[in-house]
Each structure stands twice: as structure tokens, then as C-alpha cells.
Design a protein around this motif. Structure first.
Motif, mmCIF file in Angstrom:
data_model
loop_
_atom_site.group_PDB
_atom_site.id
_atom_site.type_symbol
_atom_site.label_atom_id
_atom_site.label_comp_id
_atom_site.label_asym_id
_atom_site.label_seq_id
_atom_site.Cartn_x
_atom_site.Cartn_y
_atom_site.Cartn_z
ATOM 1 N N ALA A 64 0.674 -1.008 0.070
ATOM 2 C CA ALA A 64 -0.031 0.093 0.053
ATOM 3 C C ALA A 64 1.008 1.317 0.063
ATOM 4 N N GLY A 65 0.699 2.091 -0.972
ATOM 5 C CA GLY A 65 1.291 3.260 -1.009
ATOM 6 C C GLY A 65 0.450 4.529 -0.856
ATOM 7 N N ARG A 66 1.041 5.648 -0.596
ATOM 8 C CA ARG A 66 0.236 7.054 -0.470
ATOM 9 C C ARG A 66 0.747 7.911 -1.493
ATOM 10 N N PRO A 67 -0.126 8.834 -2.132
ATOM 11 C CA PRO A 67 0.033 9.634 -3.235
ATOM 12 C C PRO A 67 0.946 10.717 -2.662
ATOM 13 N N GLY A 68 1.958 11.050 -3.429
ATOM 14 C CA GLY A 68 2.995 12.062 -3.142
ATOM 15 C C GLY A 68 4.343 11.709 -2.493
ATOM 16 N N ASP A 69 4.173 10.210 -2.071
ATOM 17 C CA ASP A 69 5.289 9.536 -1.335
ATOM 18 C C ASP A 69 6.363 8.988 -2.439
ATOM 19 N N ARG A 70 7.556 9.232 -2.267
ATOM 20 C CA ARG A 70 8.899 8.802 -3.055
ATOM 21 C C ARG A 70 8.740 7.412 -2.672
ATOM 22 N N TYR A 71 9.269 6.525 -3.406
ATOM 23 C CA TYR A 71 9.631 4.964 -3.170
ATOM 24 C C TYR A 71 10.861 4.543 -3.912
ATOM 25 N N ALA A 72 11.387 3.480 -3.419
ATOM 26 C CA ALA A 72 12.515 2.800 -4.469
ATOM 27 C C ALA A 72 12.242 1.344 -4.185
ATOM 28 N N PHE A 132 4.438 7.771 -5.848
ATOM 29 C CA PHE A 132 3.166 7.243 -5.892
ATOM 30 C C PHE A 132 2.246 8.835 -6.357
ATOM 31 N N THR A 133 1.264 8.207 -7.455
ATOM 32 C CA THR A 133 0.618 9.538 -7.941
ATOM 33 C C THR A 133 -0.992 8.835 -8.432
ATOM 34 N N SER A 134 -1.704 9.524 -8.721
ATOM 35 C CA SER A 134 -3.071 9.069 -9.278
ATOM 36 C C SER A 134 -2.683 8.217 -10.616
ATOM 37 N N LEU A 135 -3.430 7.314 -11.104
ATOM 38 C CA LEU A 135 -3.576 6.694 -12.064
ATOM 39 C C LEU A 135 -3.244 7.587 -13.409
ATOM 40 N N LEU A 225 -3.711 3.854 -7.542
ATOM 41 C CA LEU A 225 -2.531 4.417 -7.583
ATOM 42 C C LEU A 225 -1.573 3.952 -8.738
ATOM 43 N N GLY A 226 -0.878 4.898 -9.228
ATOM 44 C CA GLY A 226 0.204 4.735 -10.338
ATOM 45 C C GLY A 226 1.611 5.122 -9.779
ATOM 46 N N THR A 227 2.641 5.337 -10.695
ATOM 47 C CA THR A 227 3.919 5.707 -10.281
ATOM 48 C C THR A 227 3.982 6.856 -11.399
ATOM 49 N N GLY A 228 4.480 8.142 -10.695
ATOM 50 C CA GLY A 228 4.727 9.167 -11.310
ATOM 51 C C GLY A 228 6.288 9.343 -11.852
ATOM 52 N N HIS A 229 6.407 10.341 -12.764
ATOM 53 C CA HIS A 229 7.838 10.699 -13.087
ATOM 54 C C HIS A 229 8.208 11.823 -12.163
ATOM 55 N N PRO A 249 13.703 -16.135 -17.569
ATOM 56 C CA PRO A 249 14.205 -15.634 -16.239
ATOM 57 C C PRO A 249 14.391 -17.202 -15.544
ATOM 58 N N ASP A 250 15.076 -16.986 -14.804
ATOM 59 C CA ASP A 250 15.274 -17.856 -13.488
ATOM 60 C C ASP A 250 14.538 -17.604 -12.402
ATOM 61 N N GLN A 251 13.951 -16.403 -12.224
ATOM 62 C CA GLN A 251 12.884 -15.853 -11.282
ATOM 63 C C GLN A 251 12.104 -14.773 -11.927
ATOM 64 N N ARG A 252 10.936 -14.893 -11.453
ATOM 65 C CA ARG A 252 10.015 -13.709 -11.927
ATOM 66 C C ARG A 252 8.876 -13.639 -10.930
ATOM 67 N N LEU A 253 8.991 -12.263 -10.604
ATOM 68 C CA LEU A 253 8.313 -11.657 -9.426
ATOM 69 C C LEU A 253 7.550 -10.489 -9.799
ATOM 70 N N GLU A 254 6.239 -10.512 -9.285
ATOM 71 C CA GLU A 254 5.219 -9.258 -9.484
ATOM 72 C C GLU A 254 4.895 -8.843 -8.028
ATOM 73 N N ILE A 255 4.650 -7.543 -7.893
ATOM 74 C CA ILE A 255 4.154 -6.992 -6.662
ATOM 75 C C ILE A 255 3.147 -5.957 -7.113
ATOM 76 N N ARG A 256 1.861 -6.139 -6.755
ATOM 77 C CA ARG A 256 1.106 -5.259 -6.940
ATOM 78 C C ARG A 256 0.777 -4.081 -5.856
ATOM 79 N N TYR A 257 0.320 -3.001 -6.327
ATOM 80 C CA TYR A 257 0.383 -1.710 -5.374
ATOM 81 C C TYR A 257 -0.796 -0.918 -5.613
ATOM 82 N N ASP A 258 -1.219 -0.406 -4.428
ATOM 83 C CA ASP A 258 -2.543 0.594 -4.788
ATOM 84 C C ASP A 258 -2.461 1.183 -3.416
ATOM 85 N N SER A 259 -3.410 2.304 -3.284
ATOM 86 C CA SER A 259 -3.802 3.028 -1.804
ATOM 87 C C SER A 259 -4.258 2.089 -0.831
ATOM 88 N N TYR A 260 -4.028 2.361 0.256
ATOM 89 C CA TYR A 260 -4.629 1.416 1.645
ATOM 90 C C TYR A 260 -6.036 1.552 1.260
#
Length: 295
Positions: A64-72, A132-135, A225-229, A249-260
């Protein structure tokens, strides 16, 4: 730490590459993560330095992310060999900006190495921060690709073993009647193999069903939620060689995200606690009555 960017080409039937490495800072080992089989991937809130909690939706990792927060994205190589990780956010390669495919450029980690990917690659010395930003304001939507917004993907490749040099003996001279097959082009482009969109959820557990009372308190879903520039930041890279062991690939991973709020509305996370508005007779205990403030 030196994540690497890789550019594919084909040489003598083997997949080979030239890679670009970026010098990134290393953070402390996270407490919770989505996958740790070969490469561990964590989503980190850069503003507070904390790893986002990983929830499970039918076994699939969700944060879960929050709009405006930077993430890595924190990548941790759990093996004693070099690996390459192709990273995509919202269906877009974070290095080239292309619609993502596993055959594209990625990040190389040395044995047991850790590094953070903080943004979209803009040049050999600059990135645009993930935030994190709006779609509608996401980089993918603004470039006409909104369908895959809300997912982080990582495809990991092992490095090919070095070729052994054998005793080369002259081949018999072909007969004049036999036609020699054309030699393969040393620069033939590598084609991506068809890929499944299924998330890698080995060993994951689905969350228990929420009670009817809890669902009644869940908030109404809003825009995804989406990822902004985000803002430009200095981030250097360098070139190193890398050759993949194979096309898959020897490993493949997907992590979904959205607002809480959206995840709570979908029943994936517990609904947030709502403070009661009813008055309390004894909200706090005092020995004596204090003076009111001056007007």
C-alpha cells in the motif's frame, strides 16, 4: 553498489550483453519482503526509510502506497553469483521507457550485493524519482499505456558460465556440390519469448476472509494508484559485460500496489480504524479544575 543495465545482442547462438552499472547507496536489510528465492525485492518508502508491509491477495504480494510519497525498489542478491534483474513498473521498463519485456535491459548485482533503484533512468547521470500518484498522472498513463498501472515486475537471470577453450581441429573441406549454410549474423537481435502474466506466488498464503462487520466499515475504492515521473536526481552508471545463461528468467516476481483505502475496499487489507465521534464522560482524569485560557 553497482546495479547494471544490459543491452541484448546475439553472438554465435548465445545470448550476450553489454551492461551499464549505476552507483547506488545501500540501505539496511529489510524486515519484510515479497520474495527471497534468488533476488529479494522490497518496496521502500524513501521519505521515512521504511520497507512497505507486504500483504497477500490470494498468494500474490501487495503493498500500500500514499500519493506523493517517493519510493525505491531494493534488490538483494541472495546468491554467490552475478545476476541480472530486468525491472518494470506499470508495464514500462524503468531504464529505457519501453513497454516492458524480459529481453530488455536490466540491473546486474554482484554476489550477495544489495542496491536500490530510485527512479526512471534519464541519462548516464540522472534519474526521475519514483513517486506514488494518481493513475491519470502516472508515467505509463501519460505515455498512453494505462492498462498495466499498479504492478512492479522483476525478471531475474543467472549469468552464463564462461566458454571453455577446446583443441580446435580443422574441419573436413566440403564437397563442391554441397552448399554451405549461411552463417548467423553476429548482431541478430534477441527476440523475447512469450511470457505469462501470472505472478510468482510460491509458498504464499492467502489472507483470511474479512467479517461482514469489517467489510461494512471498509472505505469506498477511489482512483487507482500509479507511479509518477518525479523530480530529477543525480545517479551515475558505468558499463560492464554480462551474458545471460538463457532466454527465460530464472525467477519472476510481480508485486501489485495501490492506496491503502482501495486495498481495504477490496478486502485485501484490514479497514482503517475510524475514531468515534460520541462524547466521553471521562476522557482524562485530573486532580483539579484548571483555568481556561485567556480571551
Amino acid at each position: 553498489m553497482n546495479p547494471i543495465l544490459e543491452l541484448f545482442f546475439r553472438r554465435r547462438g548465445l545470448l550476450a550483453g553489454a551492461a551499464l552499472a549505476t552507483l547506488l547507496g545501500v540501505a539496511a536489510m529489510p524486515a519484510a519482503h515479497a520474495e527471497s528465492r534468488l533476488v529479494q525485492v522490497d518496496v521502500v518508502d524513501r521519505d521515512v526509510g521504511q520497507t512497505l508491509h507486504v500483504w497477500r491477495d490470494h498468494g500474490r504480494p501487495v503493498v500500500a502506497g500514499r500519493p506523493g510519497d517517493r519510493y525505491a525498489l531494493r534488490l538483494v542478491n541472495n546468491s554467490g553469483e552475478r545476476v541480472l534483474a530486468v525491472v518494470a513498473i506499470d508495464g514500462v521498463n524503468v531504464i529505457s521507457g519501453e513497454t516492458a519485456a524480459v529481453s530488455q535491459r536490466g540491473y546486474v548485482l554482484g554476489p550477495w550485493e544489495r542496491a536500490e533503484v530510485n527512479g526512471w533512468r534519464k541519462s548516464e547521470s540522472e534519474i526521475a524519482a519514483f513517486e506514488f500518484t494518481s493513475l491519470a498522472d502516472s508515467y505509463a498513463a501519460r505515455t498512453g499505456r494505462p492498462l498495466d498501472v499498479g504492478v512492479i515486475g522483476v525478471a531475474v537471470f543467472r549469468e552464463a558460465a564462461p566458454l571453455e577453450v577446446s583443441d580446435m581441429r580443422p574441419m573436413p573441406r566440403p564437397r563442391e556440390s554441397a552448399k554451405a549454410a549461411p552463417a548467423p549474423s553476429p548482431m541478430a537481435p534477441a527476440l523475447p519469448a512469450p511470457e505469462s502474466r501470472r505472478a510468482d506466488a510460491a509458498g504464499a498464503l492467502a489472507p483470511p476472509d474479512m467479517s461482514a462487520a469489517a467489510r461494512s466499515q471498509a472505505p469506498v475504492a477511489r482512483e487507482r494508484l500509479g507511479t509518477g515521473h518525479g523530480a530529477r536526481e543525480t545517479d551515475y552508471l558505468r558499463i560492464v559485460p554480462f551474458e545471460r545463461a538463457g532466454a527465460q528468467p530464472d525467477q519472476r516476481l510481480e508485486i501489485r500496489y495501490d492506496s491503502y483505502e482501495n486495498l481495504a475496499a477490496a478486502g485485501i487489507v484490514p479497514p482503517p480504524r475510524v475514531a468515534s465521534t460520541a462524547p466521553h464522560a471521562f476522557p482524562a482524569d485530573r486532580d483539579y479544575v484548571s483555568d481556561p485560557p485567556l480571551r
